[in-house]
Scaffold this motif. Structure first.
Motif, PDB file in Angstrom:
ATOM      1  N   HIS A   1      23.987 -20.699  21.769  1.00  0.00           N
ATOM      2  CA  HIS A   1      24.197 -20.041  23.103  1.00  0.00           C
ATOM      3  C   HIS A   1      23.809 -18.661  22.885  1.00  0.00           C
ATOM      4  CE1 HIS A   1      27.397 -19.200  20.202  1.00  0.00           C
ATOM      5  NE2 HIS A   1      27.663 -18.259  20.732  1.00  0.00           N
ATOM      6  N   VAL A   2      23.776 -17.990  23.966  1.00  0.00           N
ATOM      7  CA  VAL A   2      23.549 -16.111  23.979  1.00  0.00           C
ATOM      8  C   VAL A   2      25.031 -15.722  23.733  1.00  0.00           C
ATOM      9  CG1 VAL A   2      22.950 -14.459  25.269  1.00  0.00           C
ATOM     10  CG2 VAL A   2      21.791 -16.617  25.800  1.00  0.00           C
ATOM     11  N   PRO A   3      24.888 -15.170  22.653  1.00  0.00           N
ATOM     12  CA  PRO A   3      26.308 -14.474  22.238  1.00  0.00           C
ATOM     13  C   PRO A   3      26.495 -13.284  23.073  1.00  0.00           C
ATOM     14  CG  PRO A   3      24.486 -13.895  20.707  1.00  0.00           C
ATOM     15  CD  PRO A   3      23.933 -14.852  21.658  1.00  0.00           C
ATOM     16  N   GLU A   4      27.838 -12.594  23.185  1.00  0.00           N
ATOM     17  CA  GLU A   4      28.147 -11.507  23.709  1.00  0.00           C
ATOM     18  C   GLU A   4      27.322 -10.137  23.238  1.00  0.00           C
ATOM     19  OE1 GLU A   4      30.557 -13.684  23.003  1.00  0.00           O
ATOM     20  OE2 GLU A   4      30.631 -14.768  24.684  1.00  0.00           O
ATOM     21  N   ARG A   5      27.116 -10.291  21.726  1.00  0.00           N
ATOM     22  CA  ARG A   5      26.771  -9.313  21.020  1.00  0.00           C
ATOM     23  C   ARG A   5      25.722 -10.022  20.246  1.00  0.00           C
ATOM     24  NH1 ARG A   5      27.230  -4.141  18.866  1.00  0.00           N
ATOM     25  NH2 ARG A   5      26.820  -3.768  16.589  1.00  0.00           N
ATOM     26  N   ILE A   6      24.359  -9.536  20.204  1.00  0.00           N
ATOM     27  CA  ILE A   6      23.234  -9.971  19.328  1.00  0.00           C
ATOM     28  C   ILE A   6      23.094  -9.277  18.085  1.00  0.00           C
ATOM     29  CG2 ILE A   6      20.880 -10.433  19.308  1.00  0.00           C
ATOM     30  CD1 ILE A   6      20.818 -10.864  22.174  1.00  0.00           C
ATOM     31  N   GLU A   7      23.066  -9.966  16.857  1.00  0.00           N
ATOM     32  CA  GLU A   7      23.038  -9.353  15.461  1.00  0.00           C
ATOM     33  C   GLU A   7      21.776 -10.077  14.951  1.00  0.00           C
ATOM     34  OE1 GLU A   7      26.761  -9.319  13.152  1.00  0.00           O
ATOM     35  OE2 GLU A   7      27.835  -9.122  15.192  1.00  0.00           O
ATOM     36  N   PRO A   8      20.604  -9.523  15.258  1.00  0.00           N
ATOM     37  CA  PRO A   8      19.321  -9.890  14.678  1.00  0.00           C
ATOM     38  C   PRO A   8      19.284  -9.520  13.123  1.00  0.00           C
ATOM     39  CG  PRO A   8      18.899  -7.915  16.001  1.00  0.00           C
ATOM     40  CD  PRO A   8      20.137  -8.249  16.162  1.00  0.00           C
TER      41      PRO A   8
ATOM     42  N   THR B   1      12.277  -9.054  23.925  1.00  0.00           N
ATOM     43  CA  THR B   1      13.284  -9.629  24.673  1.00  0.00           C
ATOM     44  C   THR B   1      14.703  -8.507  24.776  1.00  0.00           C
ATOM     45  OG1 THR B   1      12.983 -11.847  24.084  1.00  0.00           O
ATOM     46  CG2 THR B   1      15.224 -11.482  24.623  1.00  0.00           C
ATOM     47  N   THR B   2      15.187  -8.431  25.814  1.00  0.00           N
ATOM     48  CA  THR B   2      16.372  -7.412  26.123  1.00  0.00           C
ATOM     49  C   THR B   2      17.626  -8.147  25.829  1.00  0.00           C
ATOM     50  OG1 THR B   2      15.065  -6.107  27.462  1.00  0.00           O
ATOM     51  CG2 THR B   2      17.415  -5.858  27.475  1.00  0.00           C
ATOM     52  N   GLY B   3      18.485  -7.951  24.999  1.00  0.00           N
ATOM     53  CA  GLY B   3      19.707  -8.765  24.755  1.00  0.00           C
ATOM     54  C   GLY B   3      20.763  -8.135  25.906  1.00  0.00           C
ATOM     55  N   PRO B   4      21.986  -8.944  26.014  1.00  0.00           N
ATOM     56  CA  PRO B   4      23.076  -8.730  26.936  1.00  0.00           C
ATOM     57  C   PRO B   4      23.520  -7.252  26.699  1.00  0.00           C
ATOM     58  CG  PRO B   4      23.542 -10.267  25.205  1.00  0.00           C
ATOM     59  CD  PRO B   4      22.284 -10.044  25.233  1.00  0.00           C
ATOM     60  N   ASP B   5      23.302  -6.789  25.541  1.00  0.00           N
ATOM     61  CA  ASP B   5      23.869  -5.286  25.268  1.00  0.00           C
ATOM     62  C   ASP B   5      22.911  -4.191  25.616  1.00  0.00           C
ATOM     63  OD1 ASP B   5      21.976  -5.853  23.435  1.00  0.00           O
ATOM     64  OD2 ASP B   5      23.234  -5.491  21.615  1.00  0.00           O
ATOM     65  N   GLY B   6      21.641  -4.688  26.417  1.00  0.00           N
ATOM     66  CA  GLY B   6      20.652  -3.763  26.784  1.00  0.00           C
ATOM     67  C   GLY B   6      19.678  -3.249  25.522  1.00  0.00           C
ATOM     68  N   ALA B   7      19.934  -3.571  24.408  1.00  0.00           N
ATOM     69  CA  ALA B   7      19.040  -3.307  23.231  1.00  0.00           C
ATOM     70  C   ALA B   7      17.656  -4.281  23.414  1.00  0.00           C
ATOM     71  CB  ALA B   7      19.685  -3.646  21.838  1.00  0.00           C
ATOM     72  N   THR B   8      16.593  -3.958  22.940  1.00  0.00           N
ATOM     73  CA  THR B   8      15.211  -4.523  22.904  1.00  0.00           C
ATOM     74  C   THR B   8      14.872  -5.053  21.681  1.00  0.00           C
ATOM     75  OG1 THR B   8      14.413  -3.308  24.903  1.00  0.00           O
ATOM     76  CG2 THR B   8      12.905  -4.366  23.700  1.00  0.00           C
ATOM     77  N   TYR B   9      14.541  -6.067  21.572  1.00  0.00           N
ATOM     78  CA  TYR B   9      14.149  -6.928  20.139  1.00  0.00           C
ATOM     79  C   TYR B   9      12.460  -7.553  20.365  1.00  0.00           C
ATOM     80  CZ  TYR B   9      19.141  -6.625  19.674  1.00  0.00           C
ATOM     81  OH  TYR B   9      20.540  -6.225  19.940  1.00  0.00           O
ATOM     82  N   GLN B  10      11.755  -7.244  19.189  1.00  0.00           N
ATOM     83  CA  GLN B  10      10.638  -7.982  19.244  1.00  0.00           C
ATOM     84  C   GLN B  10      10.921  -9.418  18.861  1.00  0.00           C
ATOM     85  OE1 GLN B  10       7.942  -6.913  16.082  1.00  0.00           O
ATOM     86  NE2 GLN B  10       6.187  -7.907  17.020  1.00  0.00           N
ATOM     87  N   SER B  11      10.180 -10.248  19.619  1.00  0.00           N
ATOM     88  CA  SER B  11      10.645 -11.814  19.697  1.00  0.00           C
ATOM     89  C   SER B  11       9.538 -12.894  20.073  1.00  0.00           C
ATOM     90  CB  SER B  11      11.532 -12.126  20.767  1.00  0.00           C
ATOM     91  OG  SER B  11      11.078 -11.601  22.152  1.00  0.00           O
ATOM     92  N   ALA B  12       9.824 -14.075  19.806  1.00  0.00           N
ATOM     93  CA  ALA B  12       8.809 -14.984  19.778  1.00  0.00           C
ATOM     94  C   ALA B  12       9.670 -16.069  20.653  1.00  0.00           C
ATOM     95  CB  ALA B  12       8.215 -15.657  18.653  1.00  0.00           C
ATOM     96  N   VAL B  13       9.265 -16.785  21.474  1.00  0.00           N
ATOM     97  CA  VAL B  13       9.813 -17.752  22.447  1.00  0.00           C
ATOM     98  C   VAL B  13       9.063 -19.247  21.978  1.00  0.00           C
ATOM     99  CG1 VAL B  13      10.580 -19.012  24.448  1.00  0.00           C
ATOM    100  CG2 VAL B  13      10.477 -16.338  24.238  1.00  0.00           C
ATOM    101  N   ILE B  14       9.874 -20.026  21.191  1.00  0.00           N
ATOM    102  CA  ILE B  14       9.377 -21.306  20.918  1.00  0.00           C
ATOM    103  C   ILE B  14      10.151 -22.483  21.891  1.00  0.00           C
ATOM    104  CG2 ILE B  14       9.475 -23.034  19.169  1.00  0.00           C
ATOM    105  CD1 ILE B  14      10.187 -20.980  17.038  1.00  0.00           C
TER     106      ILE B  14
END
Length: 127
Positions: free
Chosen positions: A28-35, A105-118
């Motif tokens: 699920h998409v968490p309230e806070r993303i911790e990559p 990808t922009t997380g729910p907290d507004g932070a931007t992360y390098q990402s790949a979608v599988i």
């Protein structure tokens, strides 16, 4: 699979990825993303018929998110490693998958992360 097709399909994908990754895999998409982490979400359409009697494909995206680092080369190398591990796990235990181009990808907290979608399709039979 039982009547809880979506629940079981999501957990199957999460468990398959988690067993072959050194990072958290969330269903699920968490309230806070911790990559770094992998977050499983639904594609559109979410469920399609397979042609088999009572057969469906449940369609998911597994987004690999990297923690911010000082340079893009390091972030890309880490993303390559995590995507490769995910591909190995899914091809061995699930079947072919598709990986889109790397992006952000922009997380729910507004932070931007390098990402790949599988893109992964989990085939199931409705009981």
């Amino acid at each position: 699979m039982t009547a809880a097709v979506v629940v079981e399909a999501r957990e199957h994908l999460r468990a398959t990825l988690a067993a072959h990754q050194d990072l958290p895999v969330l269903g699920h998409v968490p309230e806070r993303i911790e990559p770094p982490c992998i977050i499983i979400t639904e594609r559109s359409p979410f469920i399609e018929p397979t042609g088999a009697i009572m057969g469906v494909s449940v369609l998911f995206n597994a987004t690999v998110l990297e923690a911010p680092v000082a340079d893009n080369e390091t972030a890309t190398r880490r993303l390559d490693e995590h995507v490769s591990a995910a591909l190995n796990a899914l091809y061995r235990h699930q079947g072919p998958v598709t990986v889109g181009s790397y992006g952000t990808t922009t997380g729910p907290d507004g932070a931007t992360y390098q990402s790949a979608v599988i893109e992964a399709d989990i085939n199931a039979v409705i009981d």
